[in-house]
Design a protein around this motif. Structure first.
Motif, PDB file in Angstrom:
ATOM      1  N   ASN A  30       0.828  -1.204   0.000  1.00  0.00           N
ATOM      2  CA  ASN A  30       0.000   0.000   0.000  1.00  0.00           C
ATOM      3  C   ASN A  30       0.859   1.250   0.000  1.00  0.00           C
ATOM      4  O   ASN A  30       0.481   2.270  -0.570  1.00  0.00           O
ATOM      5  CB  ASN A  30      -0.917   0.012   1.220  1.00  0.00           C
ATOM      6  CG  ASN A  30      -1.998  -1.054   1.135  1.00  0.00           C
ATOM      7  OD1 ASN A  30      -2.032  -1.835   0.196  1.00  0.00           O
ATOM      8  ND2 ASN A  30      -2.867  -1.083   2.119  1.00  0.00           N
ATOM      9  N   TYR A  35      -3.249   6.424  -5.691  1.00  0.00           N
ATOM     10  CA  TYR A  35      -4.420   6.795  -6.477  1.00  0.00           C
ATOM     11  C   TYR A  35      -4.003   7.865  -7.474  1.00  0.00           C
ATOM     12  O   TYR A  35      -3.251   8.786  -7.140  1.00  0.00           O
ATOM     13  CB  TYR A  35      -5.522   7.374  -5.583  1.00  0.00           C
ATOM     14  CG  TYR A  35      -6.094   6.408  -4.579  1.00  0.00           C
ATOM     15  CD1 TYR A  35      -6.739   5.243  -4.990  1.00  0.00           C
ATOM     16  CD2 TYR A  35      -6.007   6.672  -3.218  1.00  0.00           C
ATOM     17  CE1 TYR A  35      -7.279   4.369  -4.066  1.00  0.00           C
ATOM     18  CE2 TYR A  35      -6.549   5.803  -2.288  1.00  0.00           C
ATOM     19  CZ  TYR A  35      -7.180   4.650  -2.714  1.00  0.00           C
ATOM     20  OH  TYR A  35      -7.717   3.783  -1.788  1.00  0.00           O
ATOM     21  N   VAL A  50      -5.791   2.847  -9.240  1.00  0.00           N
ATOM     22  CA  VAL A  50      -4.750   2.486  -8.273  1.00  0.00           C
ATOM     23  C   VAL A  50      -3.569   1.951  -9.067  1.00  0.00           C
ATOM     24  O   VAL A  50      -3.719   1.048  -9.900  1.00  0.00           O
ATOM     25  CB  VAL A  50      -5.247   1.406  -7.293  1.00  0.00           C
ATOM     26  CG1 VAL A  50      -4.103   0.993  -6.349  1.00  0.00           C
ATOM     27  CG2 VAL A  50      -6.437   1.907  -6.487  1.00  0.00           C
ATOM     28  N   THR A 102     -13.572   3.560  -0.921  1.00  0.00           N
ATOM     29  CA  THR A 102     -12.490   2.621  -1.218  1.00  0.00           C
ATOM     30  C   THR A 102     -12.569   1.424  -0.277  1.00  0.00           C
ATOM     31  O   THR A 102     -13.265   1.447   0.733  1.00  0.00           O
ATOM     32  CB  THR A 102     -11.114   3.285  -1.074  1.00  0.00           C
ATOM     33  OG1 THR A 102     -10.919   3.672   0.294  1.00  0.00           O
ATOM     34  CG2 THR A 102     -11.004   4.514  -1.959  1.00  0.00           C
ATOM     35  N   PRO A 110      -5.423  -1.789  -2.086  1.00  0.00           N
ATOM     36  CA  PRO A 110      -6.484  -0.778  -2.213  1.00  0.00           C
ATOM     37  C   PRO A 110      -7.375  -1.053  -3.419  1.00  0.00           C
ATOM     38  O   PRO A 110      -6.899  -1.443  -4.484  1.00  0.00           O
ATOM     39  CB  PRO A 110      -5.716   0.531  -2.382  1.00  0.00           C
ATOM     40  CG  PRO A 110      -4.351   0.256  -1.865  1.00  0.00           C
ATOM     41  CD  PRO A 110      -4.088  -1.182  -2.128  1.00  0.00           C
ATOM     42  N   THR A 397      -2.387   5.912  -1.009  1.00  0.00           N
ATOM     43  CA  THR A 397      -3.524   5.065  -0.661  1.00  0.00           C
ATOM     44  C   THR A 397      -3.627   4.835   0.838  1.00  0.00           C
ATOM     45  O   THR A 397      -4.610   4.265   1.312  1.00  0.00           O
ATOM     46  CB  THR A 397      -3.436   3.701  -1.375  1.00  0.00           C
ATOM     47  OG1 THR A 397      -2.172   3.099  -1.088  1.00  0.00           O
ATOM     48  CG2 THR A 397      -3.591   3.865  -2.882  1.00  0.00           C
TER      49      THR A 397
END
Length: 406
Positions: A30, A35, A50, A102, A110, A397
């Motif tokens: 992550n 994004y 993403v 999300t 994500p 994210t």
């Protein structure tokens, strides 16, 4: 000497188990997943995606999730609220403002789920957001209600996204104190001040601005409109403004899109306003134009993107109003928004989104990942050729991917 083999076995097992955990830790993934707002180059829906941006990852440049917002929506800036538990994107078209839902996919990565349009009233062409600690957020609307010299600021309830008030101050009513084509916004809550820039009419031809306007954060009254240009007829188009706060020296900084410069104004405790803006850095003398975004890290360094020819300059803020240039990074034409993170091996990097409104020669459509310490480009994602899209903005994210943006 007698070895405790059971203890050695347990230790080795623990090391291997911990290593496996780290290798497959979804939280690390992550940290390098971002994004991006994007526009389609194929006449399809614009949206949010993403994307993996760690050059050391085997899936570098891969898009793992997409959320389509519609043809011509042109999502523009991604923001988190104060607690980073809600995410929003502004848009130049469509409904102008959306809350984004999300989640996580089966691998814990994500995932984009849905977008909820927010009613912005008469306000059009959504640009920047700023969330305050008292349950409000503010949004600049470069188009205002649609007039040739329009522009407005929307005040929203952060709990229910309801529009509380629209702040308008037409230049026709007062040519010395006005809001027109507002794009950038910054707030110093401790001082109760808000400042917005006057950039350009949304059609990019009807008119340009060359000012920043200071407002009272609570009464919404205009305190002063400052010229951020060499002369009254120099249409410099200030694009972003940053009111330094907290541990930083109390100045206002602004970048000028057409001027390609950085301007500064000191806070005056006696007047409780800022004094006049003066030019701090002349981009044109360095072969630079289209100064856009400003980001600050937690060690007094200022990162500024210059879309032409595509550079990021790093300055030392420690001795303001003197600005010392520390480094220059090569990005691509249209260098714009930035995101900061560490690669899997621990390299400190900045990801630079290279595209400004798909303008000719400012629309590379790439994301450059640059080592902050060496200045070396570690990897580039070509979204134009790989996916047929252009990145419009970038955000983390796991929450904001910067220390201070505006």
């Amino acid at each position: 000497m007698k070895l405790n083999l059971n203890g050695v076995f347990l230790f080795v097992t623990l090391v291997i188990f911990t290593s496996c955990l780290n290798e497959h830790d979804p939280n690390h993934s992550n940290d390098s997943s971002f994004y991006i707002d994007y526009r389609s180059l194929k006449g399809l829906s614009d949206g949010i995606a993403v994307i993996e941006l760690d050059p050391e990852a085997p899936n570098f440049g891969n898009i793992s999730s997409r959320l389509e917002l519609g043809v011509g929506v042109l999502p523009h800036h991604i923001y988190y609220n104060q607690n980073a538990n809600k995410m929003f994107t502004t848009a130049l078209g469509g409904s102008y403002l959306y809350e984004i839902q999300t989640g996580k996919d089966q691998n814990g990565l994500p995932k984009l789920i849905d977008a909820t349009p927010i009613d912005t009233g008469e306000n059009t062409v959504g640009e920047n957001l700023f969330f305050t600690n008292d349950g409000r957020y503010f949004m600049t609307f470069m188009g205002g209600a649609g007039g040739p010299k329009d522009g407005s600021i929307g005040v929203f309830n952060a709990n229910n996204n309801q529009l509380i008030k629209t702040i308008k101050a037409p230049i026709q009513a007062n040519p010395n104190q006005f809001i027109m084509y507002p794009h950038g916004i910054s707030i110093n809550e401790e001082k109760g001040l808000m400042m917005v820039t006057s950039t350009i009419h949304p059609d990019l031809t009807t008119g340009l601005g060359n000012t920043c306007t200071l407002l009272d954060l609570n009464t919404y009254e205009i305190k002063e409109t400052y010229r951020v240009a060499d002369t009254p007829t120099d249409m410099s188009a200030p694009v972003e403004v940053l009111l330094l706060r907290g541990k930083f020296p109390q100045y206002a900084l602004s970048t000028t899109m057409i001027g390609g410069d950085i301007w500064i104004a000191p806070y005056n405790p006696a007047t409780k306003k800022y004094d006049a803006f003066t030019k701090l850095f002349d981009g044109s003398s360095q072969g630079l134009g289209w100064a856009l975004e400003m980001y600050i890290d937690d060690s007094n360094k200022l990162y500024v993107s210059f879309a032409d020819p595509g550079k990021v300059l790093v300055f030392d803020l420690s001795n303001l109003p003197q600005l010392k240039l520390l480094k220059t990074f090569d990005a691509d034409k249209g260098a714009h928004h930035m995101a900061f993170f560490k690669t899997k091996s621990g390299k400190e990097v900045v990801a630079v989104q290279n595209n400004l409104l798909d303008l000719p020669n400012l629309n590379s459509g790439t994301i450059s990942v640059i080592d902050i310490n060496t200045g070396k480009t570690l990897g580039t994602v070509d979204l134009r050729n790989r996916y047929g899209i252009l990145p419009e903005s970038i955000e983390g994210t796991n929450g904001p991917s910067n220390y201070m943006h505006h």
